[in-house]
Design a protein around this motif. Sequence first.
Motif, mmCIF file in Angstrom:
data_model
loop_
_atom_site.group_PDB
_atom_site.id
_atom_site.type_symbol
_atom_site.label_atom_id
_atom_site.label_comp_id
_atom_site.label_asym_id
_atom_site.label_seq_id
_atom_site.Cartn_x
_atom_site.Cartn_y
_atom_site.Cartn_z
ATOM 1 N N HIS A 1 0.810 -1.228 0.000
ATOM 2 C CA HIS A 1 0.000 0.000 0.000
ATOM 3 C C HIS A 1 0.841 1.274 0.000
ATOM 4 O O HIS A 1 0.281 2.378 -0.047
ATOM 5 C CB HIS A 1 -0.934 0.019 1.211
ATOM 6 N N ARG A 2 2.156 1.114 0.110
ATOM 7 C CA ARG A 2 3.067 2.262 0.185
ATOM 8 C C ARG A 2 2.712 3.176 1.344
ATOM 9 O O ARG A 2 2.499 4.389 1.194
ATOM 10 C CB ARG A 2 3.092 3.027 -1.128
ATOM 11 N N ILE A 3 2.626 2.548 2.526
ATOM 12 C CA ILE A 3 2.334 3.273 3.758
ATOM 13 C C ILE A 3 3.414 2.943 4.783
ATOM 14 O O ILE A 3 4.221 2.038 4.576
ATOM 15 C CB ILE A 3 0.932 2.922 4.321
ATOM 16 N N ASN A 4 3.408 3.647 5.873
ATOM 17 C CA ASN A 4 4.354 3.412 6.951
ATOM 18 C C ASN A 4 4.052 2.053 7.603
ATOM 19 O O ASN A 4 2.888 1.745 7.871
ATOM 20 C CB ASN A 4 4.217 4.540 7.981
ATOM 21 N N PRO A 5 5.067 1.242 7.889
ATOM 22 C CA PRO A 5 4.835 -0.050 8.554
ATOM 23 C C PRO A 5 4.122 0.073 9.891
ATOM 24 O O PRO A 5 3.356 -0.812 10.278
ATOM 25 C CB PRO A 5 6.244 -0.624 8.732
ATOM 26 N N ALA A 6 4.338 1.176 10.591
ATOM 27 C CA ALA A 6 3.643 1.384 11.875
ATOM 28 C C ALA A 6 2.133 1.535 11.665
ATOM 29 O O ALA A 6 1.335 1.077 12.489
ATOM 30 C CB ALA A 6 4.206 2.601 12.591
ATOM 31 N N THR A 7 1.754 2.147 10.561
ATOM 32 C CA THR A 7 0.325 2.296 10.237
ATOM 33 C C THR A 7 -0.287 0.930 9.936
ATOM 34 O O THR A 7 -1.376 0.611 10.420
ATOM 35 C CB THR A 7 0.144 3.237 9.030
ATOM 36 N N ALA A 8 0.414 0.124 9.158
ATOM 37 C CA ALA A 8 -0.067 -1.230 8.860
ATOM 38 C C ALA A 8 -0.143 -2.060 10.139
ATOM 39 O O ALA A 8 -1.117 -2.792 10.357
ATOM 40 C CB ALA A 8 0.855 -1.899 7.843
ATOM 41 N N ALA A 9 0.862 -1.920 11.003
ATOM 42 C CA ALA A 9 0.874 -2.660 12.270
ATOM 43 C C ALA A 9 -0.297 -2.251 13.152
ATOM 44 O O ALA A 9 -0.890 -3.094 13.840
ATOM 45 C CB ALA A 9 2.194 -2.433 12.998
ATOM 46 N N LYS A 10 -0.660 -0.977 13.123
ATOM 47 C CA LYS A 10 -1.797 -0.510 13.920
ATOM 48 C C LYS A 10 -3.096 -1.173 13.452
ATOM 49 O O LYS A 10 -3.938 -1.558 14.265
ATOM 50 C CB LYS A 10 -1.912 1.012 13.847
ATOM 51 N N GLY A 11 -3.251 -1.319 12.131
ATOM 52 C CA GLY A 11 -4.428 -2.007 11.599
ATOM 53 C C GLY A 11 -4.456 -3.471 12.005
ATOM 54 O O GLY A 11 -5.493 -4.008 12.398
ATOM 55 N N LEU A 12 -3.306 -4.136 11.947
ATOM 56 C CA LEU A 12 -3.218 -5.539 12.372
ATOM 57 C C LEU A 12 -3.505 -5.678 13.865
ATOM 58 O O LEU A 12 -4.238 -6.586 14.289
ATOM 59 C CB LEU A 12 -1.829 -6.104 12.052
ATOM 60 N N ASN A 13 -2.936 -4.778 14.662
ATOM 61 C CA ASN A 13 -3.139 -4.838 16.107
ATOM 62 C C ASN A 13 -4.591 -4.574 16.494
ATOM 63 O O ASN A 13 -5.069 -5.104 17.501
ATOM 64 C CB ASN A 13 -2.194 -3.882 16.825
ATOM 65 N N GLN A 14 -5.293 -3.777 15.699
ATOM 66 C CA GLN A 14 -6.721 -3.569 15.939
ATOM 67 C C GLN A 14 -7.474 -4.895 15.781
ATOM 68 O O GLN A 14 -8.344 -5.223 16.580
ATOM 69 C CB GLN A 14 -7.279 -2.520 14.972
ATOM 70 N N LEU A 15 -7.101 -5.675 14.777
ATOM 71 C CA LEU A 15 -7.742 -6.975 14.565
ATOM 72 C C LEU A 15 -7.362 -7.969 15.656
ATOM 73 O O LEU A 15 -8.179 -8.817 16.034
ATOM 74 C CB LEU A 15 -7.390 -7.519 13.177
ATOM 75 N N VAL A 16 -6.158 -7.861 16.177
ATOM 76 C CA VAL A 16 -5.757 -8.703 17.313
ATOM 77 C C VAL A 16 -6.609 -8.343 18.530
ATOM 78 O O VAL A 16 -7.126 -9.222 19.224
ATOM 79 C CB VAL A 16 -4.250 -8.553 17.623
ATOM 80 N N ALA A 17 -6.776 -7.051 18.771
ATOM 81 C CA ALA A 17 -7.587 -6.598 19.907
ATOM 82 C C ALA A 17 -9.045 -7.043 19.770
ATOM 83 O O ALA A 17 -9.710 -7.332 20.769
ATOM 84 C CB ALA A 17 -7.519 -5.081 20.030
ATOM 85 N N ASP A 18 -9.534 -7.125 18.533
ATOM 86 C CA ASP A 18 -10.914 -7.555 18.277
ATOM 87 C C ASP A 18 -11.066 -9.076 18.320
ATOM 88 O O ASP A 18 -12.176 -9.588 18.222
ATOM 89 C CB ASP A 18 -11.392 -7.049 16.919
ATOM 90 N N GLY A 19 -9.945 -9.804 18.395
ATOM 91 C CA GLY A 19 -10.004 -11.257 18.436
ATOM 92 C C GLY A 19 -10.103 -11.916 17.071
ATOM 93 O O GLY A 19 -10.383 -13.105 16.976
#
Length: 131
Positions: free
Chosen positions: A41-59
């Motif tokens: 997506h040509r975005i910052n890895p921290a931004t992508a990690a935040k999206g992944l971590n949101q899904l982890v938090a949601d289970g």
Amino acid sequence: MNEDAGPIFRQVATQLEDAIVDGSLAEESQAPSSNELAAFHRINPATAAKGLNQLVADGVLYKRRGVGMFVATGAREQLLKRRRSEFACSEVETSVSAVCPRKRMVTPSSVAATVTTGLPARAAAGRSRRC
């Protein structure tokens, strides 16, 4: 990514949710890494990690230390259930505002309280607010 569709990390999470719901990302399969998503997506890895971590938090996803993130068992059903609920709430809200835009007799929260608890809104106040 679409600039008008909200925060980029949320768009990343939604895209992964869509892949899980449509079956292209199966349960117990490995999710793309934050670096893979960032490069794609040509975005910052921290931004992508935040999206992944949101899904982890949601289970929806879970982490395996040193291996990566994987789709949780039951994630598809969980997402479908949440989407159905969100759709129902938005439809009730739209219907109520169209029928009685200025009346306070029926509101989405009173309908949701009655549906959720089986009690009128006043009796269910403070119990559960789903919409």
